[in-house]
Design an enzyme around this catalytic site. Structure first.
Site, PDB file in Angstrom:
ATOM      1  N   ARG A  90     -25.023   4.546  -7.014  1.00 42.41           N
ATOM      2  CA  ARG A  90     -24.784   5.363  -8.200  1.00 42.41           C
ATOM      3  C   ARG A  90     -23.806   6.475  -7.831  1.00 42.41           C
ATOM      4  O   ARG A  90     -24.166   7.430  -7.140  1.00 42.41           O
ATOM      5  CB  ARG A  90     -26.085   5.962  -8.713  1.00 42.41           C
TER       6      ARG A  90
ATOM      7  N   LYS B 272       0.793  -1.225   0.000  1.00 36.22           N
ATOM      8  CA  LYS B 272       0.000   0.000   0.000  1.00 36.22           C
ATOM      9  C   LYS B 272       0.828   1.279   0.000  1.00 36.22           C
ATOM     10  O   LYS B 272       0.273   2.388   0.066  1.00 36.22           O
ATOM     11  CB  LYS B 272      -0.988  -0.024   1.168  1.00 36.22           C
TER      12      LYS B 272
ATOM     13  N   ARG C  65     -10.776  -1.947  -8.658  1.00 34.98           N
ATOM     14  CA  ARG C  65     -11.783  -1.456  -7.722  1.00 34.98           C
ATOM     15  C   ARG C  65     -11.178  -0.298  -6.944  1.00 34.98           C
ATOM     16  O   ARG C  65     -10.097  -0.442  -6.352  1.00 34.98           O
ATOM     17  CB  ARG C  65     -12.236  -2.553  -6.764  1.00 34.98           C
TER      18      ARG C  65
ATOM     19  N   PRO D 275      -5.702   9.139   9.492  1.00 35.64           N
ATOM     20  CA  PRO D 275      -6.749   9.675  10.367  1.00 35.64           C
ATOM     21  C   PRO D 275      -8.054   8.925  10.141  1.00 35.64           C
ATOM     22  O   PRO D 275      -8.357   8.518   9.016  1.00 35.64           O
ATOM     23  CB  PRO D 275      -6.869  11.131   9.917  1.00 35.64           C
TER      24      PRO D 275
ATOM     25  N   GLU E  55      -7.563  -1.254  -5.688  1.00 38.66           N
ATOM     26  CA  GLU E  55      -7.352  -2.699  -5.610  1.00 38.66           C
ATOM     27  C   GLU E  55      -7.266  -3.314  -7.000  1.00 38.66           C
ATOM     28  O   GLU E  55      -8.223  -3.260  -7.777  1.00 38.66           O
ATOM     29  CB  GLU E  55      -8.480  -3.343  -4.806  1.00 38.66           C
TER      30      GLU E  55
END
Length: 292
Positions: free
Chosen positions: A221, A94, A247, A172, A264
């Site tokens: 949506r 990440k 994603r 945070p 992702e």
């Protein structure tokens, strides 16, 4: 006529639990592709017999990352692997969020700590608390949020991960996550569909690796701004072509702006059962890729 052979790549746990696996294989067959599920770690698999290998539910890769990345490199030499091996490697850690931020994509502010780094509890607090997670993780594994005024708890979590040789990220906690995470799915670079889900980290100070990773899932949506943010995130991917699947998980910050929580590209759930003809839509993206 030559039939395109497609490996839909999964894992032992994915073979048992991935509800999309059989519908995707069937949808690919309906497109005239010879598809079959294959466990990535299965020994003596002849990957060269496939024209295309599509990574899907390789859900055990986090616990075996080096083996998985080695498999991706080898498989990419034997056949066409999507998403490609360099993309999988880049996205498996990440730290990619720092790259998105450097490229001007709005992301959740993230501080990274590496093994051997000093840990100052005073830097692990915020007005709404913080979230601590490993840089290599999936499904909120070994992740927890901490209430404001509890930096010592967060520091213990950070130190535990660092002492195990794992990089750590601290973010945070954004209270508007209570309005739901937005997960936008893109296929071959084009927006396909989205869902909204309830917060995962509901109880401060608790590491629960058995929690449901997608609670309260409903179709969603997205706004035009959310789609633009998802596309901006996708534009940072180190690949000459858009990923077959992506994603982009978004949350709202204090000003109501959608910011990227995660991008992702390895084995995300694409929530194909939440959209009409979802598996067929995915199969169409695979078929378009196979024709290139």
């Amino acid at each position: 006529m030559t039939v395109t052979r497609v490996a839909v790549v999964t894992s032992e746990v994915g073979r048992a639990l991935d509800g999309d696996l059989a519908p995707v294989v069937a949808a690919l067959a309906a497109r005239g592709l010879a598809a079959e599920p294959v466990v990535w770690s299965a020994e003596r698999t002849a990957w060269e017999r496939f024209d295309l290998a599509v990574v899907r539910s390789t859900w055990d890769y986090v616990e075996r990352l080096d083996a998985f990345l080695g498999w991706a490199d080898r498989t990419a030499r034997a056949t066409r692997l999507w998403n490609p091996a360099p993309v999988i490697r880049w996205n498996s850690d990440k730290h990619y969020l720092a790259e998105l931020a450097r490229r001007g994509v709005p992301v959740v502010p993230t501080r990274f700590l590496e093994p051997g780094s000093p840990v100052d509890p005073e830097e692990l607090d915020g007005p709404d608390g913080v979230v601590v997670k490993p840089v290599i993780s999936a499904g909120a594994l070994d992740t927890a949020r901490y209430a404001p005024g509890r930096p010592d708890q967060a520091a213990r979590h950070v130190r535990t991960l660092l002492e195990r040789g794992r990089g750590v990220m601290v973010q945070p906690y954004l209270p508007r996550v209570a309005e739901g995470e937005r997960a936008l799915v893109l296929l071959n670079g084009d927006f396909s569909h989205a869902v909204r889900k309830d917060p995962v980290l509901t109880e401060p100070g608790v590491i629960d690796n058995d929690r449901h990773p997608h609670p309260g899932l409903v179709p969603y949506r997205p706004t035009g701004a959310e789609i633009r943010t998802a596309r901006a995130a996708l534009a940072t991917v180190p690949s000459p072509r858009p990923p077959l699947f992506a994603r982009v998980d978004l949350v709202l910050d204090g000003s109501g702006e959608a910011v990227v929580l995660e991008l992702e590209l390895v084995e995300p759930n694409l929530f194909l059962d939440t959209v009409p003809h979802g598996p067929a839509r995915f199969a169409g993206a695979v078929a378009a890729l196979a024709r290139r």
